[in-house]
Design a protein around this motif. Structure first.
Motif, PDB file in Angstrom:
ATOM      1  N   LYS A  51      71.395  97.471  42.835  1.00 54.41           N
ATOM      2  CA  LYS A  51      70.246  97.669  43.723  1.00 54.41           C
ATOM      3  C   LYS A  51      69.502  96.379  44.044  1.00 54.41           C
ATOM      4  O   LYS A  51      68.686  96.339  44.961  1.00 54.41           O
ATOM      5  CB  LYS A  51      69.241  98.629  43.054  1.00 54.41           C
ATOM      6  CG  LYS A  51      69.589 100.093  43.144  1.00 54.41           C
ATOM      7  CD  LYS A  51      68.534 100.933  42.438  1.00 54.41           C
ATOM      8  CE  LYS A  51      67.147 100.828  43.026  1.00 54.41           C
ATOM      9  NZ  LYS A  51      66.903 101.653  44.202  1.00 54.41           N
ATOM     10  N   ARG A  53      67.367  95.359  41.839  1.00 55.94           N
ATOM     11  CA  ARG A  53      66.056  95.860  41.410  1.00 55.94           C
ATOM     12  C   ARG A  53      65.500  94.999  40.291  1.00 55.94           C
ATOM     13  O   ARG A  53      66.233  94.641  39.360  1.00 55.94           O
ATOM     14  CB  ARG A  53      66.239  97.301  40.919  1.00 55.94           C
ATOM     15  CG  ARG A  53      65.003  98.012  40.369  1.00 55.94           C
ATOM     16  CD  ARG A  53      65.401  99.461  40.116  1.00 55.94           C
ATOM     17  NE  ARG A  53      64.444 100.286  39.441  1.00 55.94           N
ATOM     18  CZ  ARG A  53      63.869 101.366  40.000  1.00 55.94           C
ATOM     19  NH1 ARG A  53      64.118 101.683  41.249  1.00 55.94           N
ATOM     20  NH2 ARG A  53      63.075 102.132  39.296  1.00 55.94           N
ATOM     21  N   SER A 138      66.553 105.700  43.012  1.00 54.24           N
ATOM     22  CA  SER A 138      67.039 105.994  44.352  1.00 54.24           C
ATOM     23  C   SER A 138      68.197 105.051  44.689  1.00 54.24           C
ATOM     24  O   SER A 138      68.207 103.887  44.275  1.00 54.24           O
ATOM     25  CB  SER A 138      65.901 105.840  45.354  1.00 54.24           C
ATOM     26  OG  SER A 138      65.222 104.622  45.138  1.00 54.24           O
ATOM     27  N   ASN A 140      69.301 103.111  46.957  1.00 56.95           N
ATOM     28  CA  ASN A 140      69.118 102.162  48.050  1.00 56.95           C
ATOM     29  C   ASN A 140      69.084 100.751  47.476  1.00 56.95           C
ATOM     30  O   ASN A 140      68.859 100.568  46.283  1.00 56.95           O
ATOM     31  CB  ASN A 140      67.788 102.442  48.771  1.00 56.95           C
ATOM     32  CG  ASN A 140      66.631 102.497  47.794  1.00 56.95           C
ATOM     33  OD1 ASN A 140      66.598 103.382  46.942  1.00 56.95           O
ATOM     34  ND2 ASN A 140      65.716 101.558  47.896  1.00 56.95           N
ATOM     35  N   SER A 146      64.257 104.750  50.684  1.00 57.53           N
ATOM     36  CA  SER A 146      65.163 105.557  49.866  1.00 57.53           C
ATOM     37  C   SER A 146      66.133 106.331  50.762  1.00 57.53           C
ATOM     38  O   SER A 146      65.783 106.717  51.875  1.00 57.53           O
ATOM     39  CB  SER A 146      64.356 106.544  49.019  1.00 57.53           C
ATOM     40  OG  SER A 146      63.569 105.838  48.095  1.00 57.53           O
ATOM     41  N   HIS A 230      57.914  98.700  48.146  1.00 59.14           N
ATOM     42  CA  HIS A 230      59.084  99.541  48.415  1.00 59.14           C
ATOM     43  C   HIS A 230      59.191  99.841  49.893  1.00 59.14           C
ATOM     44  O   HIS A 230      58.267  99.627  50.648  1.00 59.14           O
ATOM     45  CB  HIS A 230      58.882 100.894  47.746  1.00 59.14           C
ATOM     46  CG  HIS A 230      59.375 100.938  46.350  1.00 59.14           C
ATOM     47  ND1 HIS A 230      59.443 102.099  45.640  1.00 59.14           N
ATOM     48  CD2 HIS A 230      59.814  99.977  45.534  1.00 59.14           C
ATOM     49  CE1 HIS A 230      59.898 101.850  44.446  1.00 59.14           C
ATOM     50  NE2 HIS A 230      60.122 100.569  44.343  1.00 59.14           N
TER      51      HIS A 230
END
Ligand code: AMP
Ligand code: MG
Length: 342
Positions: A51, A53, A138, A140, A146, A230
């Protein structure tokens, strides 16, 4: 794949992938999730990598059997069990102190764990096939809206994960409500389909994290993920608030100005106001009388604007009674809290 009677051979293969440390994207009733074995620290690390992330943004652990909850949650208050009875399986995430079985990689270094029991049948069967504990943010790329369809997942994660289970478009379209039971008074960290009124009907008193209500970014939200911008579209986005006629007039005028200066504007309107706009790329999120539809359409529209390469996005405000808080929370984040009062 049929949501009511999932393809068993595909689920078996997906379960094996999870058990061997791989990643599988799957539909839930909220948005598509990117699943990995929550008890396997290497799998969690792979989720963050796929991701892009930040590693301090914890993952939600998905279960498919209430009996599994005490294996990962060290203290489960009576009130949490009442919520589980009322809203699980469903779009509600609860936060508890973690047990040692949950690696810190999964919880973003926190001593607490977020747990959800989804109602989607494909999700449930995947979780069971994959060992019972599936960490799934999620599906994405971090920073994008998302995903609400398998196509959105493919656009972001193709080539980075082992498998995608396509169950068609999701039902709700916004992420789960998060409630924190490590606080003395249960505290909402993220608004969602399960509204404060629904939670209050079971719990009595509920708090809303002050970091959620204020635009002031100096108040650090309790849910680490809430501090990140986000759902950010590529365009500059603003939310326009005021009397309905002033809002539509302002957006019309801005769209004309953008076009005259060579920019492409995107407009998020409602069924009721759509006819008032003529220029720009126009999208209705749905009728103001049906805010579940607005929630359902929001992320798809933001992605469509990215695909259309709009330069600016103007959104009406949607302070509707039931899901308005959840919708505005996502819109404000998408706009980086850029609100214009007219
Ligand atoms: P996502 O799965 O992408 O919808 O993000 C999960 C959200 O849950 C993130 O915004 C996290 O901040 C929040 N979350 C997960 N675990 C915890 C936790 N232990 N404490 C507080 N927030 C959490
Ligand atoms: Mg997310």
């Amino acid at each position: 794949m049929n949501r009511e009677s999932p393809d068993q051979a595909a689920l078996k293969r997906a379960g094996e992938i999870l058990l061997s440390g791989g990643l599988v994207a799957f539909p839930t009733e909220t948005v598509y999730g990117l699943g990995g074995n929550a008890l396997d620290c290497a799998a969690s690390r792979r989720i963050y990598a796929a991701k892009g992330r930040p590693s301090d943004n914890p993952l939600i652990v998905h279960i498919a059997d209430l009996q599994d909850l005490p294996k990962i949650a060290a203290e489960i208050p009576e009130k949490a069990m009442l919520l589980a009875e009322a809203f699980w399986p469903g779009p509600l995430t609860m936060i508890f102190p973690r047990t040692d079985r949950v690696p810190l990689e999964t919880t973003g270094g926190l001593q607490s764990v977020a747990v959800r029991f989804p109602s989607d049948l494909i999700a449930q069967e995947l979780i069971r096939a994959g060992g019972g504990f599936v960490a799934a943010p999620s599906a994405n790329t971090s920073g994008r809206p998302s995903p609400t369809t398998a196509e959105h997942v493919i656009a972001d994660l193709s080539g980075k994960i082992e498998m995608i289970l396509d169950g068609g478009p999701v039902g709700i379209g916004l992420e789960s409500t998060i409630i924190d039971f490590t606080e003395t008074i249960p505290t909402i960290l993220r608004p969602g389909y399960i509204s404060p009124a629904m939670l209050e009907s079971i719990l009595g008193e509920v708090r809303i994290d002050p970091g959620l209500l204020k635009e002031d970014s100096r108040i650090r939200p309790k849910a680490p993920g809430m501090k990140y911008r986000h759902y950010a579209p590529k365009a500059d986005m603003a939310i326009i608030e005021g009397e309905p006629e002033a809002v539509t007039a302002y957006i019309r005028q801005q769209a004309e100005k953008d076009l005259a200066e060579g920019r492409i504007p995107g407009i998020i309107a409602s069924e009721e106001t759509l006819p008032q706009y003529k220029k720009g790329i126009l999208r209705s999120a749905g009728s103001r009388a049906d805010d579940e539809t607005i929630a359902h359409n929001l992320y798809r529209i933001l992605r469509e604007f990215d695909d259309a390469e709009v330069d600016t996005i103007y959104s009406e405000s949607f302070n509707t009674p039931r899901m308005g808080q959840a919708i505005m929370n996502r819109l404000l984040k998408a706009a980086g809290h850029h609100v214009i009062n007219v």
